[in-house]
Design an enzyme around this catalytic site. Structure first.
Site, PDB file in Angstrom:
ATOM      1  CG  ASP A   1     -30.342 -11.629 -28.565  1.00  0.00           C
ATOM      2  OD1 ASP A   1     -29.284 -12.287 -28.570  1.00  0.00           O
ATOM      3  OD2 ASP A   1     -30.637 -10.845 -27.653  1.00  0.00           O
TER       4      ASP A   1
ATOM      5  CE1 TYR B   1     -31.369  -2.328 -28.372  1.00  0.00           C
ATOM      6  CE2 TYR B   1     -31.136  -4.589 -27.590  1.00  0.00           C
ATOM      7  CZ  TYR B   1     -30.788  -3.579 -28.475  1.00  0.00           C
ATOM      8  OH  TYR B   1     -29.849  -3.824 -29.450  1.00  0.00           O
TER       9      TYR B   1
ATOM     10  CB  VAL C   1     -38.094  -6.936 -17.108  1.00  0.00           C
ATOM     11  CG1 VAL C   1     -39.402  -7.728 -17.036  1.00  0.00           C
ATOM     12  CG2 VAL C   1     -37.613  -6.847 -18.554  1.00  0.00           C
TER      13      VAL C   1
ATOM     14  CB  ILE D   1     -37.674  -9.411 -13.471  1.00  0.00           C
ATOM     15  CG1 ILE D   1     -39.085  -9.539 -12.870  1.00  0.00           C
ATOM     16  CG2 ILE D   1     -37.178 -10.752 -13.963  1.00  0.00           C
ATOM     17  CD1 ILE D   1     -40.122 -10.023 -13.856  1.00  0.00           C
ATOM     18  CD  GLU D   2     -33.995 -10.278 -17.619  1.00  0.00           C
ATOM     19  OE1 GLU D   2     -32.930 -10.883 -17.397  1.00  0.00           O
ATOM     20  OE2 GLU D   2     -34.762 -10.546 -18.563  1.00  0.00           O
TER      21      GLU D   2
END
Length: 427
Positions: A215, A102, A105, A97-98
């Site tokens: 965030d 950190y 995914v 996905i991306e």
């Protein structure tokens, strides 16, 4: 001197544990009647703590010294079960996905029940100080803030090496950042109210459980095809206490465009108000269909904030002069806020909510609980039900946007173009 099979050497020093074992071995079967001499030797009544020698079924009870656990420790059934982590190979990887700061995914399928989930692989390859504190904080925050508008954590699975640790979460089709970019038209006012109510509900729940997200931005807000958003990516989240920020808190938080002015000016103690400033930036982005403050650095961002809100004063922000970086800045000339010029179609109540979220003084900035009761959400148009939201192709699920075939263009006028009637006349 006659001896029997159960006689032991008298020189051996026997403990109470040995005597109990020997008595059990020397005891004749229940079907054999003991001798009168042995019965006479045991004329004393048994102690209350000793169990009866037999049961109704004719079986000997176990000795109290043979108990499976201490009488002072409750049975294991009263403790939570401790199970090992499942293998990541329990899931079938579908697509990536991306990738973030950190972790990476992936979209995956549970081989047992077929559920589609999101697998976040933690970046541990270059970690030199053990398991990263950011991952521990994220897992702890997700477990502490279970809410319908917070992404759900299912379990933590592992691979073949110590650096292969995956957090299993619910899969959500979209993120608001990508959706705003691909949408042909912005959200309606009724849809924005629904999204803001869900966001404020999730933030209020996190703050009530003593969790700062730190965030919040549109790319960290996931949305499914049923109009429900979920706050995700708790990599910078942390638990705080009362008073907030005892011992100092890091300034390396919040993506630049959504960062509160007190952090930009070097504050080491901050509160839940930093999340509320980010909520105000998200509110503006939903209205404008683009980020409110698209700055390249902190100085440019402060300049944009001063232009929209006007420079801070002793009245609007009494603690401004005490901030570490305040003396290094030269403030522009005083000017009124430019909210009405920026948001042309927003109602008066909407402007008031925006100004309450984007307030200089953190002590005066509106809280999530107060924002949920703001009159903006009760005026017309009312918030739309999430089920009435439109659906969009999911880039995370690998779905491609449906190709739109252009309709034929209008015919161009050409000098030698002959109409059908002209052919009829010449023929």
């Amino acid at each position: 001197m006659s001896t029997s099979a159960g006689t032991l050497t008298p020189s051996r020093k026997r403990s109470k544990w040995d005597q109990e074992d020997e008595n059990e071995e020397a005891q004749p079967p229940l079907s054999i009647k003991p001798s009168k001499r042995r019965v006479k030797a045991r004329t004393r009544s048994p102690e209350p703590s000793q169990p009866d020698a037999s049961t109704s079924a004719g079986q000997a009870l176990p000795s109290p010294f043979r108990s499976s656990h201490s009488v002072y420790v409750p049975p294991r059934t009263r403790h939570p079960s401790i199970l090992p982590s499942r293998s990541v190979y329990s899931y079938e990887r579908l697509n990536q996905i991306e990738e973030g700061s950190y972790g990476v995914v992936f979209r995956a399928r549970d081989k047992q029940n077929g559920d589609i989930v999101a697998l976040k692989k933690l970046k541990l390859d270059e970690e030199k100080n053990g398991f990263p504190i950011t991952a521990l904080r994220e897992i702890n925050a997700l477990m502490s803030c279970r809410h319908e508008n917070v992404v759900g954590i299912r379990e933590v699975v592992v691979g073949d090496t110590l650096t292969q640790v995956f957090v299993v979460m619910d899969f959500i089709e979209h993120d608001l950042k990508s959706l705003l970019t691909l949408m042909p038209s912005p959200f309606l006012q009724s849809e924005i109210k629904t999204l803001m109510l869900q966001l404020l509900s999730a933030v209020n729940h996190c703050h009530a459980n003593w969790i700062l997200h730190r965030d919040l931005k549109t790319s960290n807000l996931l949305m499914n095809n049923r109009g429900t958003i979920k706050v995700a990516d708790f990599g910078l989240a942390r638990r705080y206490g009362d008073p907030v920020g005892v011992g100092g808190m890091t300034q390396l938080v919040v993506t630049l465009w959504y960062r509160a002015p007190e952090i930009l000016l070097g504050a080491t103690t901050y509160s839940t108000a930093v999340d509320m400033w980010s909520v105000g930036c998200i509110f503006a982005e939903l209205l404008l269909k683009e980020p409110l403050f698209q700055a390249q650095n902190e100085i440019e961002l402060l300049s944009m904030i001063f232009k929209l809100l006007g420079p801070p004063t002793n009245n609007s922000w009494p603690d401004y002069s005490s901030l570490p970086l305040a003396k290094s800045l030269s403030l522009p000339s005083p000017q009124p806020p430019q909210f009405r010029q920026k948001f042309h179609y927003l109602t008066t109540a909407g402007i008031d909510l925006m100004m309450s979220l984007l307030t200089y003084d953190p002590e005066r900035r509106i809280t999530a609980e107060e924002a949920l009761r703001h009159p903006y959400f009760t005026e017309s148009p009312l918030p739309k039900h999430p089920d009435l939201f439109g659906s969009f192709p999911s880039a995370a699920a690998g779905e491609k946007k449906r190709k739109v075939f252009d309709s034929p263009s209008a015919p161009a006028r050409v000098a030698d173009y002959k109409l059908l009637t002209e052919f009829d006349e010449t023929s």
